[in-house]
Design an enzyme around this catalytic site. Structure first.
Site, PDB file in Angstrom:
ATOM      1  CG  ASN A   9      -1.682   1.284   1.401  1.00 39.67           C
ATOM      2  OD1 ASN A   9      -1.729   2.105   0.471  1.00 39.67           O
ATOM      3  ND2 ASN A   9      -2.294   1.469   2.565  1.00 39.67           N
ATOM      4  CE  LYS A  11       0.040   3.246   4.823  1.00 34.54           C
ATOM      5  NZ  LYS A  11       0.161   3.356   6.279  1.00 34.54           N
ATOM      6  CG  HIS A  95      -5.619   2.189   5.339  1.00 38.00           C
ATOM      7  ND1 HIS A  95      -5.134   3.089   6.267  1.00 38.00           N
ATOM      8  CD2 HIS A  95      -4.630   1.286   5.113  1.00 38.00           C
ATOM      9  CE1 HIS A  95      -3.891   2.736   6.577  1.00 38.00           C
ATOM     10  NE2 HIS A  95      -3.564   1.648   5.903  1.00 38.00           N
ATOM     11  CD  GLU A  97      -2.589   5.635   6.812  1.00 35.67           C
ATOM     12  OE1 GLU A  97      -2.561   5.630   5.569  1.00 35.67           O
ATOM     13  OE2 GLU A  97      -1.694   5.093   7.511  1.00 35.67           O
ATOM     14  N   GLY A 173       3.089   2.428  10.698  1.00 38.53           N
ATOM     15  CA  GLY A 173       4.068   3.499  10.538  1.00 38.53           C
ATOM     16  C   GLY A 173       4.864   3.818  11.788  1.00 38.53           C
TER      17      GLY A 173
END
Ligand code: 13P
Length: 253
Positions: A9, A11, A95, A97, A173
């Site tokens: 992913n 991002k 997700h 986020e 992260g």
């Protein structure tokens, strides 16, 4: 036997130059590790490039999100039909986020899951708890709530054609990978919940782990009986690291 799936992913990362170099470097490992499925999920603007670069290879690809609508006055969105037209196999939905920065509720996530599937994409449903919820011992409860929202809206049979990604928010992260034991425990619970609805679906669905999955941690995670691969953020941007992660999946077979 479930086929391992290793998915990147990206991002909000990449340039034309870096995307070209990365996809070119991943074609060979994707072809070589033929018992593992390898995919990258890219920002929508790069998907056409990925389509060209991955052509004829075993490398699959997808989008990082998808809109619920097919077309119309929805400025800035990308419809499942558009994503499908560019050869995507997968669409990530829910997700953390997106849930956090775009206020996506369980209902919105379920609608996106359905829209993606209706267009012929395989939704990759992300679920997972915050640090606070983890510390309160609520990991399973949170995952169950997020999963049930989609089961209620789409039906258990929809998971015949979907992927689940357990991504503890506290591990994303941060470099703090969940231990294989913690992750396995949650994955097993996810499968147990699905089995209450349909044992066959539960035994077949791929459940990926995401959250600081990297070249060092991947193998021990993928060895766990209910972890069927990874959804990889940061480490998927570096071809050598992502290649090691792909190879880790092959080594578990
Ligand atoms: P990191 O691998 O960078 O922790 O990101 C995980 C993730 O969010 C994948 O969807």
């Amino acid at each position: 036997m479930r086929t391992p799936l290793v998915m990147g992913n990206w991002k909000l990362n990449g340039t034309k130059e870096s995307v070209t170099a990365l996809v070119k470097a991943l074609v060979q490992p994707a072809n070589d590790n033929s018992k593992v499925e390898v995919a990258v999920c890219a920002p929508a603007i790069f998907i056409g490039m990925v389509e060209e670069l991955a052509k004829g290879s075993a490398l699959k690809y997808g989008s990082e999100d998808v809109d619920v609508h097919t077309s119309g006055a929805y400025t800035g969105e990308n419809s499942p039909a558009m994503i499908k037209e560019f050869g995507c196999k997968y669409a990530i939905v829910g997700h953390s986020e997106r849930r956090a920065y775009h206020n996506e509720t369980d209902a919105v996530v379920a609608a996106k899951f359905k829209a993606a599937q209706d267009a012929g994409l395989i939704p990759v449903l992300c679920i997972g708890e915050s640090l606070e919820q983890f510390e309160a011992g609520k990991s399973n409860e949170v995952c169950e709530t997020q999963l049930k929202a989609v089961i209620d809206a789409c039906g258990i049979a929809a998971f015949n054609n979907a992927v689940i990604a357990y991504e503890p928010i506290w591990a994303i992260g941060t470099g703090k990978t969940a231990t294989p034991e913690i992750a396995q425990d949650v994955h097993a619970n996810i499968r147990k919940l699905l089995a209450k609805y349909d044992a066959d679906v539960a035994s077949k669905v791929q459940i990926l782990y995401g959250g600081s999955c990297n070249a060092k941690t991947a193998y021990d995670l993928f060895k766990q009986p209910d972890i069927d691969g990874g959804l990889v953020g940061g480490a998927s941007l570096k071809a050598p690291d992502f290649t090691t992660i792909i190879e880790s999946a092959t080594k578990t077979l």
